[in-house]
Design an enzyme around this catalytic site. Sequence first.
Site, PDB file in Angstrom:
ATOM      1  N   THR A 128      76.694   0.600 -47.437  1.00 42.64           N
ATOM      2  CA  THR A 128      77.322  -0.419 -46.455  1.00 42.64           C
ATOM      3  C   THR A 128      76.695  -1.361 -45.467  1.00 42.64           C
ATOM      4  OG1 THR A 128      79.279   1.203 -46.751  1.00 42.64           O
ATOM      5  CG2 THR A 128      79.804  -0.514 -45.192  1.00 42.64           C
ATOM      6  N   GLU A 129      77.293  -2.349 -45.102  1.00 41.89           N
ATOM      7  CA  GLU A 129      76.566  -3.081 -44.117  1.00 41.89           C
ATOM      8  C   GLU A 129      77.717  -3.836 -43.354  1.00 41.89           C
ATOM      9  OE1 GLU A 129      74.004  -6.095 -46.045  1.00 41.89           O
ATOM     10  OE2 GLU A 129      72.680  -4.507 -46.798  1.00 41.89           O
ATOM     11  N   PRO A 130      77.459  -4.538 -42.100  1.00 43.14           N
ATOM     12  CA  PRO A 130      78.389  -4.845 -41.361  1.00 43.14           C
ATOM     13  C   PRO A 130      79.373  -5.970 -42.093  1.00 43.14           C
ATOM     14  CG  PRO A 130      76.505  -4.872 -40.196  1.00 43.14           C
ATOM     15  CD  PRO A 130      76.053  -4.440 -41.630  1.00 43.14           C
ATOM     16  N   PHE A 158      77.893   2.726 -40.868  1.00 41.40           N
ATOM     17  CA  PHE A 158      78.568   3.605 -41.442  1.00 41.40           C
ATOM     18  C   PHE A 158      77.796   4.857 -42.146  1.00 41.40           C
ATOM     19  CE2 PHE A 158      82.018   0.684 -40.731  1.00 41.40           C
ATOM     20  CZ  PHE A 158      82.812   1.399 -40.157  1.00 41.40           C
ATOM     21  N   GLU A 244      80.495  11.253 -56.651  1.00 43.60           N
ATOM     22  CA  GLU A 244      81.075  11.275 -55.264  1.00 43.60           C
ATOM     23  C   GLU A 244      82.549  11.220 -55.319  1.00 43.60           C
ATOM     24  OE1 GLU A 244      79.038   9.831 -51.842  1.00 43.60           O
ATOM     25  OE2 GLU A 244      80.793   8.560 -51.491  1.00 43.60           O
ATOM     26  N   ARG A 270     109.315  30.825 -37.410  1.00 39.83           N
ATOM     27  CA  ARG A 270     110.087  29.957 -36.106  1.00 39.83           C
ATOM     28  C   ARG A 270     111.792  30.137 -36.323  1.00 39.83           C
ATOM     29  NH1 ARG A 270     109.698  27.912 -31.188  1.00 39.83           N
ATOM     30  NH2 ARG A 270     110.967  25.798 -30.824  1.00 39.83           N
ATOM     31  N   GLY A 341     106.849  20.966 -35.351  1.00 39.87           N
ATOM     32  CA  GLY A 341     107.364  20.320 -34.276  1.00 39.87           C
ATOM     33  C   GLY A 341     106.184  20.069 -33.193  1.00 39.87           C
TER      34      GLY A 341
HETATM   35  C1  LIG Z   1      83.801   8.531 -42.218  1.00 36.99           C
HETATM   36  C2  LIG Z   1      83.245   7.377 -43.135  1.00 36.99           C
HETATM   37  C3  LIG Z   1      81.957   7.824 -43.753  1.00 36.99           C
HETATM   38  C4  LIG Z   1      81.131   6.692 -44.438  1.00 36.99           C
HETATM   39  N1  LIG Z   1      80.020   6.985 -45.014  1.00 36.99           N
HETATM   40  C5  LIG Z   1      79.306   6.024 -45.623  1.00 36.99           C
HETATM   41  C6  LIG Z   1      77.968   6.297 -46.203  1.00 36.99           C
HETATM   42  O1  LIG Z   1      77.750   7.680 -46.025  1.00 36.99           O
HETATM   43  N2  LIG Z   1      77.231   5.260 -46.555  1.00 36.99           N
HETATM   44  C7  LIG Z   1      77.871   4.056 -46.612  1.00 36.99           C
HETATM   45  O2  LIG Z   1      77.107   3.139 -47.278  1.00 36.99           O
HETATM   46  N3  LIG Z   1      78.808   3.890 -46.222  1.00 36.99           N
HETATM   47  C8  LIG Z   1      79.793   4.721 -45.680  1.00 36.99           C
HETATM   48  N4  LIG Z   1      81.144   4.480 -45.376  1.00 36.99           N
HETATM   49  C9  LIG Z   1      81.448   2.886 -45.481  1.00 36.99           C
HETATM   50  C10 LIG Z   1      82.729   2.922 -46.266  1.00 36.99           C
HETATM   51  O3  LIG Z   1      82.341   3.072 -47.529  1.00 36.99           O
HETATM   52  C11 LIG Z   1      83.364   1.379 -45.889  1.00 36.99           C
HETATM   53  O4  LIG Z   1      83.993   1.717 -44.709  1.00 36.99           O
HETATM   54  C12 LIG Z   1      84.560   1.119 -47.174  1.00 36.99           C
HETATM   55  O5  LIG Z   1      83.874   1.242 -48.308  1.00 36.99           O
HETATM   56  C13 LIG Z   1      85.409   0.132 -46.770  1.00 36.99           C
HETATM   57  O6  LIG Z   1      84.354  -1.049 -46.124  1.00 36.99           O
HETATM   58  P1  LIG Z   1      84.940  -1.638 -44.995  1.00 36.99           P
HETATM   59  O7  LIG Z   1      84.776  -0.732 -43.743  1.00 36.99           O
HETATM   60  O8  LIG Z   1      83.986  -2.755 -44.656  1.00 36.99           O
HETATM   61  O9  LIG Z   1      86.226  -2.390 -44.991  1.00 36.99           O
HETATM   62  P2  LIG Z   1      86.538  -3.749 -45.624  1.00 36.99           P
HETATM   63  O10 LIG Z   1      85.948  -3.941 -47.106  1.00 36.99           O
HETATM   64  O11 LIG Z   1      86.568  -4.789 -44.835  1.00 36.99           O
HETATM   65  O12 LIG Z   1      88.291  -3.541 -46.190  1.00 36.99           O
HETATM   66  C14 LIG Z   1      89.298  -3.930 -45.170  1.00 36.99           C
HETATM   67  C15 LIG Z   1      90.491  -3.699 -45.445  1.00 36.99           C
HETATM   68  O13 LIG Z   1      90.620  -4.531 -46.756  1.00 36.99           O
HETATM   69  C16 LIG Z   1      91.037  -3.852 -48.089  1.00 36.99           C
HETATM   70  N5  LIG Z   1      90.427  -4.807 -49.083  1.00 36.99           N
HETATM   71  C17 LIG Z   1      89.068  -5.041 -49.185  1.00 36.99           C
HETATM   72  N6  LIG Z   1      88.790  -5.779 -50.242  1.00 36.99           N
HETATM   73  C18 LIG Z   1      89.998  -5.578 -51.054  1.00 36.99           C
HETATM   74  C19 LIG Z   1      90.417  -5.761 -52.431  1.00 36.99           C
HETATM   75  N7  LIG Z   1      89.573  -6.604 -53.067  1.00 36.99           N
HETATM   76  N8  LIG Z   1      91.725  -5.840 -52.700  1.00 36.99           N
HETATM   77  C20 LIG Z   1      92.731  -4.841 -51.827  1.00 36.99           C
HETATM   78  N9  LIG Z   1      92.158  -4.711 -50.590  1.00 36.99           N
HETATM   79  C21 LIG Z   1      91.027  -4.902 -50.124  1.00 36.99           C
HETATM   80  C22 LIG Z   1      90.409  -2.449 -47.766  1.00 36.99           C
HETATM   81  O14 LIG Z   1      91.009  -1.566 -48.673  1.00 36.99           O
HETATM   82  C23 LIG Z   1      90.965  -2.292 -46.329  1.00 36.99           C
HETATM   83  O15 LIG Z   1      92.076  -1.682 -46.397  1.00 36.99           O
HETATM   84  C24 LIG Z   1      81.820   5.274 -44.581  1.00 36.99           C
HETATM   85  C25 LIG Z   1      82.817   4.920 -43.990  1.00 36.99           C
HETATM   86  C26 LIG Z   1      83.555   6.008 -43.346  1.00 36.99           C
HETATM   87  C27 LIG Z   1      84.821   5.685 -42.538  1.00 36.99           C
END
Ligand SMILES: Cc1cc2nc3c(=O)[nH]c(=O)nc-3n(C[C@H](O)[C@H](O)[C@H](O)COP(=O)(O)OP(=O)(O)OC[C@H]3O[C@@H](n4cnc5c(N)ncnc54)[C@H](O)[C@@H]3O)c2cc1C
Length: 381
Positions: A128-130, A158, A244, A270, A341
């Site tokens: 994952t990236e920003p 993340f 996974e 309760r 509750g």
């Molecule tokens: C606790 C935690 C642990 C994590 N661990 C890792 C890790 O170890 N390594 C790693 O690489 N990443 C990790 N992640 C990242 C995780 O995989 C991403 O956060 C996730 O895939 C969603 O990407 P995003 O946060 O950029 O959300 P976005 O992709 O921006 O999504 C935002 C919203 O839009 C919706 N959306 C996006 N595209 C679509 C579509 N095509 N159709 C319908 N809805 C859509 C999504 O479902 C979501 O509701 C982790 C995240 C969390 C919260």
Amino acid sequence: MDFSWTTEQIKLRKKIIQFVKQELSANILELDRQEVFNLEGWQKCSEFGFLGLPIPKQYGGSEADILTTICALEALGYASQDNGLIFALNAHLWACEIPLLTFGSEEQKQKYLPKLCQGEFIGGHAITEPEAGSDVYSLKTTAEKRGEKYVLNGTKSFVSNGTIADLYIVFANVDPSQGKKGITAFIIEKYFPGLQVKRQVSKMGLRTAMTGELSFENCEVDLKNRLGKEGSGVAIFTHSMEWERGFILASAIGTMERILNQCIQYARKRQQFGQSIGKFQLVSSKIAEMKVRLETARMLLYKVGWLKKVGKFAVMEAAMTKLYISESWVQTCLDAIQIHGGSGYLTEVELERELRDALGSRIYSGTSEIQRLIISQMMGL
Ligand SMILES: Cc1cc2nc3c(=O)[nH]c(=O)nc-3n(C[C@H](O)[C@H](O)[C@H](O)COP(=O)(O)OP(=O)(O)OC[C@H]3O[C@@H](n4cnc5c(N)ncnc54)[C@H](O)[C@@H]3O)c2cc1C
């Protein structure tokens, strides 16, 4: 079909419950509040053999088959309330060890798997990236080949175990003009020059698991640390996600069973309006729904376990399992809080933490929306 556990698996379950009681007694309320990883607990899990459960003995693992691994993780979730520690362990197992085992060269497996299995190394997985979340193959991190090395540049967000890991499976693009065909996986050790752990991020839940951001600035990686062939990143990622998504929530089945038992006890004890609240159908029906959800989730998990045990493809089943268990876990926590509750709302009762931890499962490893998308695509839509 035989849904029974073997005598050895039942013994293992009991042994794990005993192990948690004796060895994992850290104050989770406090660890959660302060966002601290239970390193001592991790080491105890390593001594028990958890860190390499499904990995062959020749690489330092316990060589448990996948159904035994599920049985062990379910028992761990039942006995331990440290969902963060369990999450860290799952990230290490499924997203670092399994791709290494499946796609690593013999030299890479000999070098890294024993360290990961025996607690010397903690593993992470960084894709994952920003700007690349659900649309993960749009990742921008590059890996430019220069002679005998690749030079990585980019940012990963993340990353579970991000701030504490010794080894990461990192995805980068060797040729962005090729789009996702250029995506390649690398095995990167924490001390490789140019890799920096930028910061630890604070989270709503799973606060005892450490999540970090990584930056790569001209990070040099030897050719021998490429995982699989150039351009095989998508295949490696798809394979890792099948495992996974199939198994990362095995422990949540145990957690839901524990919460269900807690609710039954509370609803019996309760008293309101001169009787136990469990006698009110609006309360007992919640408990009945919890039980149905638990058993349905369990069946999905065992089915995906069986499919992988017999070597079958299970991408859709893994997506269904991830989707259903995560949504069930959240609903179970919401119902449990309601049944308790006002006390369910108190931090000290620890159900609010369960809910915070459960909510993350609808996002990591692909959001619930993305799992639905995969399921519908697998049916030809
Ligand atoms: C606790 C935690 C642990 C994590 N661990 C890792 C890790 O170890 N390594 C790693 O690489 N990443 C990790 N992640 C990242 C995780 O995989 C991403 O956060 C996730 O895939 C969603 O990407 P995003 O946060 O950029 O959300 P976005 O992709 O921006 O999504 C935002 C919203 O839009 C919706 N959306 C996006 N595209 C679509 C579509 N095509 N159709 C319908 N809805 C859509 C999504 O479902 C979501 O509701 C982790 C995240 C969390 C919260």
